[in-house]
Design a protein around this motif. Structure first.
Motif, mmCIF file in Angstrom:
data_model
loop_
_atom_site.group_PDB
_atom_site.id
_atom_site.type_symbol
_atom_site.label_atom_id
_atom_site.label_comp_id
_atom_site.label_asym_id
_atom_site.label_seq_id
_atom_site.Cartn_x
_atom_site.Cartn_y
_atom_site.Cartn_z
ATOM 1 N N TYR A 1 -3.445 -18.894 3.689
ATOM 2 C CA TYR A 1 -2.990 -19.627 4.693
ATOM 3 C C TYR A 1 -1.341 -19.860 4.664
ATOM 4 C CZ TYR A 1 -7.576 -20.764 6.331
ATOM 5 O OH TYR A 1 -8.884 -20.564 6.974
ATOM 6 N N ILE A 2 -0.908 -19.806 3.401
ATOM 7 C CA ILE A 2 0.583 -20.126 3.526
ATOM 8 C C ILE A 2 1.421 -18.888 3.625
ATOM 9 C CG2 ILE A 2 2.571 -20.851 1.709
ATOM 10 C CD1 ILE A 2 0.509 -22.904 0.551
ATOM 11 N N ARG A 3 0.821 -17.927 3.203
ATOM 12 C CA ARG A 3 1.691 -16.500 3.192
ATOM 13 C C ARG A 3 2.317 -16.284 4.706
ATOM 14 N NH1 ARG A 3 0.390 -12.283 0.468
ATOM 15 N NH2 ARG A 3 -1.672 -13.201 -0.016
ATOM 16 N N PRO A 4 1.643 -16.489 5.980
ATOM 17 C CA PRO A 4 2.402 -16.063 7.157
ATOM 18 C C PRO A 4 3.652 -16.874 7.454
ATOM 19 C CG PRO A 4 0.090 -16.644 7.693
ATOM 20 C CD PRO A 4 0.332 -17.021 6.191
ATOM 21 N N VAL A 5 3.903 -17.918 6.517
ATOM 22 C CA VAL A 5 5.216 -18.735 6.858
ATOM 23 C C VAL A 5 6.093 -18.569 5.533
ATOM 24 C CG1 VAL A 5 4.103 -20.596 8.068
ATOM 25 C CG2 VAL A 5 4.425 -20.965 5.713
ATOM 26 N N MET A 6 5.884 -17.512 4.516
ATOM 27 C CA MET A 6 6.689 -17.420 3.608
ATOM 28 C C MET A 6 7.736 -16.077 3.935
ATOM 29 S SD MET A 6 6.142 -19.370 1.107
ATOM 30 C CE MET A 6 6.519 -18.673 -0.580
ATOM 31 N N PRO A 7 8.947 -16.318 3.405
ATOM 32 C CA PRO A 7 9.828 -14.853 3.490
ATOM 33 C C PRO A 7 8.967 -13.531 3.457
ATOM 34 C CG PRO A 7 10.817 -16.782 2.524
ATOM 35 C CD PRO A 7 9.420 -17.090 2.371
ATOM 36 N N LYS A 8 9.320 -12.432 4.202
ATOM 37 C CA LYS A 8 8.576 -11.510 3.930
ATOM 38 C C LYS A 8 9.226 -10.465 2.883
ATOM 39 C CE LYS A 8 5.349 -12.227 7.033
ATOM 40 N NZ LYS A 8 5.805 -13.581 7.297
ATOM 41 N N ARG A 9 8.698 -9.717 1.953
ATOM 42 C CA ARG A 9 9.376 -8.944 1.157
ATOM 43 C C ARG A 9 8.724 -7.463 1.305
ATOM 44 N NH1 ARG A 9 8.828 -9.340 -4.555
ATOM 45 N NH2 ARG A 9 6.559 -9.500 -4.230
ATOM 46 N N THR B 1 8.708 3.198 0.499
ATOM 47 C CA THR B 1 7.981 4.293 -0.567
ATOM 48 C C THR B 1 8.833 5.546 -0.223
ATOM 49 O OG1 THR B 1 6.564 5.240 1.328
ATOM 50 C CG2 THR B 1 5.899 3.036 0.148
ATOM 51 N N ARG B 2 8.537 6.619 -1.148
ATOM 52 C CA ARG B 2 9.183 7.628 -1.165
ATOM 53 C C ARG B 2 9.094 8.488 0.068
ATOM 54 N NH1 ARG B 2 7.704 10.113 -7.326
ATOM 55 N NH2 ARG B 2 9.267 8.528 -8.578
ATOM 56 N N ALA B 3 7.927 8.169 0.748
ATOM 57 C CA ALA B 3 7.698 8.933 1.806
ATOM 58 C C ALA B 3 8.532 8.110 3.117
ATOM 59 C CB ALA B 3 6.107 8.926 2.175
ATOM 60 N N GLY B 4 9.131 7.338 2.808
ATOM 61 C CA GLY B 4 10.108 6.756 3.636
ATOM 62 C C GLY B 4 9.252 5.396 4.681
ATOM 63 N N GLN B 5 8.040 5.331 4.214
ATOM 64 C CA GLN B 5 7.249 3.844 4.975
ATOM 65 C C GLN B 5 7.641 2.694 4.347
ATOM 66 O OE1 GLN B 5 3.284 5.526 3.957
ATOM 67 N NE2 GLN B 5 2.866 6.184 5.825
ATOM 68 N N VAL B 6 7.773 1.798 5.208
ATOM 69 C CA VAL B 6 8.157 0.214 4.857
ATOM 70 C C VAL B 6 6.760 -0.462 4.590
ATOM 71 C CG1 VAL B 6 8.995 -1.780 5.337
ATOM 72 C CG2 VAL B 6 10.228 0.508 6.170
ATOM 73 N N LYS B 7 6.596 -0.978 3.219
ATOM 74 C CA LYS B 7 5.565 -1.529 2.874
ATOM 75 C C LYS B 7 5.610 -3.113 2.594
ATOM 76 C CE LYS B 7 1.904 -1.241 -0.856
ATOM 77 N NZ LYS B 7 1.391 -0.345 -2.215
ATOM 78 N N GLN B 8 4.806 -3.903 2.847
ATOM 79 C CA GLN B 8 4.750 -5.414 2.660
ATOM 80 C C GLN B 8 4.397 -5.564 1.383
ATOM 81 O OE1 GLN B 8 4.481 -8.081 6.157
ATOM 82 N NE2 GLN B 8 3.681 -9.507 4.909
ATOM 83 N N LEU B 9 5.172 -6.468 0.489
ATOM 84 C CA LEU B 9 4.803 -6.966 -0.620
ATOM 85 C C LEU B 9 4.117 -8.128 -0.694
ATOM 86 C CD1 LEU B 9 7.806 -5.905 -2.832
ATOM 87 C CD2 LEU B 9 5.629 -4.593 -2.711
ATOM 88 N N GLY B 10 3.212 -8.584 -1.637
ATOM 89 C CA GLY B 10 2.599 -9.903 -1.782
ATOM 90 C C GLY B 10 3.808 -10.835 -2.172
ATOM 91 N N ILE B 11 3.246 -12.198 -2.029
ATOM 92 C CA ILE B 11 4.248 -13.288 -2.464
ATOM 93 C C ILE B 11 4.102 -13.318 -3.788
ATOM 94 C CG2 ILE B 11 4.670 -15.771 -2.175
ATOM 95 C CD1 ILE B 11 2.393 -15.898 -0.052
#
Length: 369
Positions: free
Chosen positions: A279-287, A291-301
């Motif tokens: 529930y807290i995750r949506p208001v936390m800064p995104k990290r 990837t090597r394939a050029g895709q942007v992947k969101q990390l966990g908190i």
């Protein structure tokens, strides 16, 4: 050639007294603590100096050589009781007895006499060197300095993080509709946690019993049980990983780590902590990472992000408490989730003040020194 201090030199005696006072006031024989070289140098002198090196080798035991200036990780040390005895027992080559309490009183004399303390703010926490003095030494110092009313916020980290998850504002995306065609609704993006989490609630209601029972089941100390539970709220993992906080706390004890993984209360608590952070995750800064394939992947908190959030909530509450104590002319010394002050406070009034200022409900423990 082996170095031997000239104990007859008054300057050497003063240096040794100061070093012994610092070491016995701040280091424990049983539990290693992280200390920066710069801070140790303040009391021992730079390690290239023969007397300074002698004092380090005699008074301290380095239990972990790992350090990193980039990650702010310092070496860990314990007190060497044999070294203390060597320098303090009455022999023909030693200094006089040294009192850790007297050292602390002398070191912080001006602030203790005025009861006005200067803190350094770092990572959403107010720091003061007196906070690093061992608890039993501080108790005597505070009692003798008219700061004998000692308060702690009960279950501060679990309590504030749970309440924060319950305060997340609701956000709907009306541009994205979900549901059956004849009953479309806006996509829910975030909102308050409104579930009953029985294990967390039980811990907040009776932390003492739960810590004692966990300590008995897992064959650990009550303090270790408390630290493990707090670490779980900030994202610590129970794993056979040397970098894990819990692994370090249990000194790599495989049997105890395996037990904690399947303990019924700990298992239920971990599940509820995950719900709370979801529930807290949506208001936390995104990290993100690419990837090597050029895709942007969101990390966990990360655990660091979780600790930082807790520290910021703790600071809000401690700031409100400090304001209340200042307004009531009650001088104090704060210590993260607690404080010591001159006079007993009206707890109902203070709790209401904190609620009005921050939105958080707290409960307090009081000990009169």
């Amino acid at each position: 050639m082996t170095y031997t201090p000239n104990f007859a030199d008054p300057r050497v005696e003063r240096r040794i007294k100061r070093a012994v006072g610092f070491a016995t006031a701040c280091f424990s024989e049983d539990k290693a603590r992280s200390w920066s070289t710069r801070y140790i140098d303040k009391y021992f002198g730079i390690s290239s100096n023969p007397l300074s090196k002698y004092l380090r080798d005699t008074l301290l035991i380095c239990t972990d050589q790992h350090y990193s200036s980039l990650s702010h990780v310092s070496k860990k040390y314990k007190l060497n009781p044999q070294g203390v005895s060597l320098l303090t027992q009455p022999t023909t080559t030693c200094v006089l007895q040294v009192s850790a309490v007297d050292w602390a009183k002398e070191e912080f004399e001006q602030e203790l006499s005025t009861r006005v303390f200067k803190y350094t703010n770092k990572s959403n926490r107010n720091w003061h060197p007196l906070q690093r003095v061992r608890r039993e030494i501080k108790r005597e110092v505070f009692r003798d300095s008219n700061l004998k009313y000692q308060y702690d916020i009960q279950c501060c980290a679990p309590r504030l993080l749970l309440q924060y998850s319950q305060q997340i504002p609701e956000v709907l995306d009306s541009n994205k509709l979900v549901g059956p065609q004849n009953n479309k609704r806006a996509l829910w993006l975030q909102g308050p946690m409104d579930l009953w989490l029985p294990n967390i609630q039980a811990y907040l209601k009776d932390r003492t019993t739960i810590r004692n029972e966990l300590a008995q089941r897992a064959d650990i100390s009550v303090d270790e049980a408390k630290e493990i539970i707090n670490a779980l709220f900030a994202g610590a993992r129970i794993a056979l990983n040397e970098d894990s906080d819990i692994y370090q706390l249990l000194q790599g004890d495989i049997a105890r780590i395996h037990y904690l993984k399947q303990d019924p209360f700990i298992s239920g608590l971990r599940d509820e902590i995950k719900i709370m952070w979801d529930y807290i995750r949506p208001v936390m800064p995104k990290r993100t990472i690419t990837t090597r394939a050029g895709q942007v992947k969101q990390l966990g908190i990360s655990s660091k992000q979780k600790w930082n959030l807790y520290f910021s909530l703790e600071m809000q509450v401690l700031t409100a408490i400090s304001d209340y104590l200042t307004e009531t002319n009650n001088k104090f010394f704060t210590e993260h989730d607690g404080w010591s002050c001159e006079r007993q406070v009206d707890q109902i009034q203070l709790i209401d003040f904190v609620r009005t200022k921050t939105g958080f409900d707290i409960e307090l423990d009081l000990e009169i020194l």
